[in-house]
Design a protein around this motif. Structure first.
Motif, PDB file in Angstrom:
ATOM      1  N   ASN A   1       0.933  -1.225   0.082  1.00 54.57           N
ATOM      2  CA  ASN A   1      -0.275   0.152  -0.024  1.00 54.57           C
ATOM      3  C   ASN A   1       0.841   1.292   0.162  1.00 54.57           C
ATOM      4  O   ASN A   1       2.033   1.176   0.386  1.00 54.57           O
ATOM      5  CB  ASN A   1      -0.778   0.067   1.186  1.00 54.57           C
ATOM      6  CG  ASN A   1      -1.982   0.894   1.186  1.00 54.57           C
ATOM      7  OD1 ASN A   1      -1.867   2.089   1.193  1.00 54.57           O
ATOM      8  ND2 ASN A   1      -3.236   0.575   1.074  1.00 54.57           N
TER       9      ASN A   1
ATOM     10  N   ASP B   1      -1.643  -5.040   0.503  1.00 54.44           N
ATOM     11  CA  ASP B   1      -2.995  -5.360  -0.049  1.00 54.44           C
ATOM     12  C   ASP B   1      -3.089  -6.771  -0.641  1.00 54.44           C
ATOM     13  O   ASP B   1      -2.367  -7.065  -1.906  1.00 54.44           O
ATOM     14  CB  ASP B   1      -3.563  -4.490  -0.890  1.00 54.44           C
ATOM     15  CG  ASP B   1      -3.697  -2.854  -0.267  1.00 54.44           C
ATOM     16  OD1 ASP B   1      -4.170  -2.943   0.749  1.00 54.44           O
ATOM     17  OD2 ASP B   1      -3.273  -1.858  -0.964  1.00 54.44           O
TER      18      ASP B   1
ATOM     19  N   ALA C   1       2.623   0.366  -5.456  1.00 47.91           N
ATOM     20  CA  ALA C   1       1.153  -0.022  -5.560  1.00 47.91           C
ATOM     21  C   ALA C   1       1.033  -0.789  -6.738  1.00 47.91           C
ATOM     22  O   ALA C   1      -0.158  -1.772  -6.864  1.00 47.91           O
ATOM     23  CB  ALA C   1       0.227   1.173  -5.539  1.00 47.91           C
TER      24      ALA C   1
END
Length: 452
Positions: free
Chosen positions: A86, A93, A142
């Protein structure tokens, strides 16, 4: 041996055949989709660290499809590896985004590669997964996979398997155990429902913190990293040379100067360290202080028994310092420095509370940063991978016949179990100018076989 072998460094070409994202074979349950990074993860370097394993596969018995299928099964139980960090860098995640899986081929024979790699270990750098790079200001956690895998086939059917894992979330123990378990699933066809690989509680027990309050900033480099050329060489300590080294140190034990029997790793580390100190002296014309960072895996040593198989980073780097005019350079003197520093860390860790472990880790980190900020100090890391399961990573091709580690971006001694018996191999990554002096050290050549 033919034209190709004689010119392998210049003629070696990797052709990428395919790239895809391999996802867990079963969706990650909702309650596992947010994996917390720990305080120890915050101490880790930010880079994908590759491991390269070379296998014979003369019968082409292990297909790319089998490797992919077994990887997918394994990821079901190592689900953070298929996630993304993240933006706040405190959570992975785990939405099954996938591991980058690359299939490639190389235009040479395995035996030709092995023959030349003994003289030039950096030939294996060709097999690093395509796409790994340094973390910089433009690095997007990400969208970047935590793990890159590249399978490169030789013309003869042998293969190079490289796995590069992002150190922010995955340390050496985690990555090597992951490869070992993947190999077991591939070889034995173990149903994914029966595998139980890691504990994922590290982030709950040691939650991430505001590090600006307790950690010193990274030491700035006087010379930019990308302007330094690092090279690697491999030295082997066979059983006979280890016995010879132990006999050399025995008098110090018998006389009581050294009050304990040193381990193989301690003896070899002290010999390598002394050779490095001497190499620096030859290069600079004087003895300089030398900082050795010695990673200590806290699994099984810390006061939290359930974390023996913790996923993530659960280690501390213990600074061990040689100071001219204060420390003598006999092997037993350096062994005593190493044992004293690591013993204190392990004894404290066995009794410490969680908060005390965090304080210890922060103090060791800060001590290291203070030393590294001094341009008059030589610094390097000695990472022992002995007893880690890499030598047993059998995908159905037998054990790896050759291996190499790291990105050649810092000075590191990698110690690992060699091919036979109780021998130990040392992969030494050094500044090119320092290696020139290091590899000529008389004691190093007395006790080792140079076998790149």
């Amino acid at each position: 041996m033919g034209f190709l072998c004689a010119n392998l460094k210049k003629s070696m070409v990797i052709e990428i055949m395919s790239k895809k994202l391999v996802k867990p074979s079963s969706p990650t349950p909702t309650h596992f989709q947010s994996y917390k990074l720990s305080f120890f993860d915050q101490l880790a370097i930010k880079m994908h660290v590759p491991i390269v394993l070379i296998y014979h596969n003369l019968n082409n018995s292990i297909t790319d499809e089998l490797l992919e299928e077994s990887l997918s099964k394994t990821l079901t139980h190592v689900y953070p590896s298929a996630g993304r960090i993240n933006k706040d860098r405190r959570v992975v995640d785990c939405l099954d985004q996938g591991v980058e899986f690359i299939i490639a081929k190389v235009n040479c024979q395995l035996e030709d590669f092995l023959e030349q790699a003994r003289n030039d270990i950096d030939l294996a750098n060709h097999f690093w997964p395509q796409g790994i790079k340094d973390v910089d200001d433009n690095y997007d956690f990400a969208i970047t996979p935590l793990v890159f895998v590249q399978v490169t086939r030789f013309e003869c059917g042998g293969l190079a398997l490289s796995v590069a894992a992002e150190h922010i979330a995955i340390d050496g123990f985690t990555n090597m155990k992951f490869i070992y378990e993947w190999a077991k699933v591939c070889r034995l066809g173990i149903p994914s429902s029966t595998t139980d690989i890691f504990n994922y509680d590290l982030g709950d027990i040691f939650p991430a913190r505001d590090t600006s309050r307790i950690l010193k900033p990274l030491a700035s480099l006087a010379i930019p990293k990308d302007t330094i050329m690092y090279v690697a060489k491999r030295f082997v300590f066979n059983e006979a040379s280890i016995s010879k080294l132990r006999n050399k140190i025995a008098n110090s034990i018998a006389s009581g100067v050294l009050g304990f029997k040193p381990s193989r790793v301690e003896m070899i580390t002290s010999l390598l360290w002394r050779a490095l100190i001497r190499a620096s002296q030859a290069k600079n014309g004087r003895l300089r202080p030398s900082l050795m960072s010695f990673p200590v895996n806290l699994r099984g040593k810390a006061s939290v028994p359930k974390l023996a198989n913790a996923f993530g980073n659960f280690a501390v780097e213990v600074p061990v310092v040689f100071t001219p005019n204060e420390t003598k350079m006999e092997l037993h003197n350096l062994i005593a420095l190493i044992r004293d520093a690591t013993d204190k860390t392990m004894v404290f860790s066995a009794k410490a509370s969680n908060d005390e472990l965090v304080s210890m880790a922060a103090n060791l980190y800060n001590m290291t940063q203070e030393w590294e900020a001094n341009e008059e100090v030589d610094e390097f890391t000695c990472s022992s991978l002995c007893r880690f399961p890499m030598k047993e990573a059998d995908f159905g091709l037998g054990k790896p016949c050759w291996m190499t580690f790291g990105l050649r971006q810092s000075q590191v001694f990698w110690l690992y179990d060699a091919d036979c018996g109780s021998s130990i191999a040392a992969q030494v990554d050094l500044n090119e100018s320092l290696m020139h002096h290091f590899e000529r050290d008389q004691d190093l050549n007395t006790f080792t076989i140079l076998n790149n």
